[in-house]
Design an enzyme around this catalytic site. Structure first.
Site, mmCIF file in Angstrom:
data_model
loop_
_atom_site.group_PDB
_atom_site.id
_atom_site.type_symbol
_atom_site.label_atom_id
_atom_site.label_comp_id
_atom_site.label_asym_id
_atom_site.label_seq_id
_atom_site.Cartn_x
_atom_site.Cartn_y
_atom_site.Cartn_z
ATOM 1 N N ASP A 91 -4.966 3.379 12.765
ATOM 2 C CA ASP A 91 -3.568 3.584 12.379
ATOM 3 C C ASP A 91 -2.686 3.441 13.617
ATOM 4 O O ASP A 91 -3.016 3.965 14.686
ATOM 5 C CB ASP A 91 -3.379 4.970 11.753
ATOM 6 C CG ASP A 91 -1.965 5.180 11.251
ATOM 7 O OD1 ASP A 91 -1.612 4.579 10.220
ATOM 8 O OD2 ASP A 91 -1.214 5.941 11.884
ATOM 9 N N ASN A 99 9.842 0.999 13.780
ATOM 10 C CA ASN A 99 10.734 0.373 12.793
ATOM 11 C C ASN A 99 12.148 0.930 12.883
ATOM 12 O O ASN A 99 13.134 0.182 12.825
ATOM 13 C CB ASN A 99 10.183 0.586 11.380
ATOM 14 C CG ASN A 99 9.069 -0.379 11.031
ATOM 15 O OD1 ASN A 99 9.025 -1.495 11.524
ATOM 16 N ND2 ASN A 99 8.165 0.053 10.189
ATOM 17 N N HIS A 104 12.739 -3.616 11.384
ATOM 18 C CA HIS A 104 11.510 -3.981 10.678
ATOM 19 C C HIS A 104 10.997 -5.363 11.064
ATOM 20 O O HIS A 104 9.790 -5.613 10.975
ATOM 21 C CB HIS A 104 11.738 -3.914 9.164
ATOM 22 C CG HIS A 104 11.841 -2.512 8.653
ATOM 23 N ND1 HIS A 104 10.749 -1.788 8.241
ATOM 24 C CD2 HIS A 104 12.906 -1.688 8.502
ATOM 25 C CE1 HIS A 104 11.133 -0.576 7.851
ATOM 26 N NE2 HIS A 104 12.432 -0.499 7.998
ATOM 27 N N ASP A 108 7.220 -5.952 12.119
ATOM 28 C CA ASP A 108 6.291 -6.941 11.565
ATOM 29 C C ASP A 108 5.589 -7.714 12.682
ATOM 30 O O ASP A 108 4.395 -8.010 12.596
ATOM 31 C CB ASP A 108 7.039 -7.922 10.661
ATOM 32 C CG ASP A 108 7.425 -7.304 9.322
ATOM 33 O OD1 ASP A 108 6.938 -6.194 9.014
ATOM 34 O OD2 ASP A 108 8.201 -7.932 8.589
ATOM 35 N N GLU A 134 0.467 0.335 7.997
ATOM 36 C CA GLU A 134 0.097 0.130 9.400
ATOM 37 C C GLU A 134 -1.354 0.520 9.667
ATOM 38 O O GLU A 134 -1.727 0.807 10.805
ATOM 39 C CB GLU A 134 1.030 0.917 10.329
ATOM 40 C CG GLU A 134 0.989 2.416 10.162
ATOM 41 C CD GLU A 134 2.033 2.937 9.181
ATOM 42 O OE1 GLU A 134 2.424 4.104 9.312
ATOM 43 O OE2 GLU A 134 2.458 2.170 8.287
#
Length: 226
Positions: A91, A99, A104, A108, A134
């Site tokens: 994780d 973010n 965002h 990405d 994630e």
């Protein structure tokens, strides 16, 4: 020409009735037929159907190009049980902060870069799959416990030491890892994945940027970091 399009749609309905699997190619072909006739609306409808089928059957994550959850679910039951198996649930630490701070689109890009880093130095029969959001899973058959720990920690270090500031000044990315190892013929892979999930939470509670695993000799959960 119109009769060709009608005949193609009749063939499509017949294949749907008998459950023929190659509907993607058929929809694409029919879309081409209607396009040559100038019937753009019906061509578009069949292209949309082809796209929906392609998405439903894909085994790759559309963002990171790693394998997806569908692939993981298909592969786990068929993994050989005569060798040791390591499952590492990973994780990204505080990814929401990435973010919220940088947007965002950058988030990405971070996910894609992390996916690339996770797949470095994996053995030939190992693979990486995006588990959701994630979270990623590394699946490594045919490894012993010590080798699994080394691989998981090397992956953690590789992410932590990556020059993230080149992507965005001030950016820092780390991962937490829950590593579940099972010797040959001892545990179902799905149950092992649940253990990895519990160990991931242990790594988070211990301060993040850690690998948590179960030491069989002492029956303790060990969290390892730099």
């Amino acid at each position: 020409m119109a009769e060709v399009g009608v005949a193609a749609e009749d063939e499509l309905r017949a294949r749907l009735t008998v459950g023929t699997p190659d509907l993607l190619t058929l929809h694409e072909s029919i879309a081409g037929m209607f396009a040559t006739q100038g019937d753009w609306q019906r061509a578009y409808q069949h292209l949309r159907s082809a796209l929906d089928i392609a998405r439903a059957g894909s085994l790759r994550d559309t963002l990171t190009s790693s394998y997806n959850r569908r692939y993981l679910d298909q592969r786990l039951p068929g993994l050989p049980s005569d060798r040791g198996l390591a499952l590492a649930l990973i994780d990204l630490d505080r990814f929401k902060h990435v973010n919220d701070t940088y947007g965002h689109l950058l988030g990405d890009r971070v996910l894609c870069r992390v996916a690339d880093l996770l797949q470095e130095d994996l053995p030939a029969d190992g693979f990486c799959a995006r588990y959701g959001g994630e979270e990623f899973v590394l699946v490594v058959p045919g490894v012993d416990a010590a080798g699994a720990i080394r691989l998981a920690d090397a992956t953690r270090v590789r992410v932590a030491r990556h020059p993230w500031s080149e992507l965005q000044p001030g950016l820092r990315v780390t991962i937490s890892v829950g590593l579940a190892y099972a010797p040959a013929d001892t545990e179902a892979a799905q149950r092992q994945l649940l253990r990895a999930d519990n160990l991931l939470y242990a790594a988070k509670r211990a301060g993040r940027n850690r690998v948590a695993y179960h030491d069989r000799e002492t029956a303790r959960v060990i969290t390892h970091s730099e």
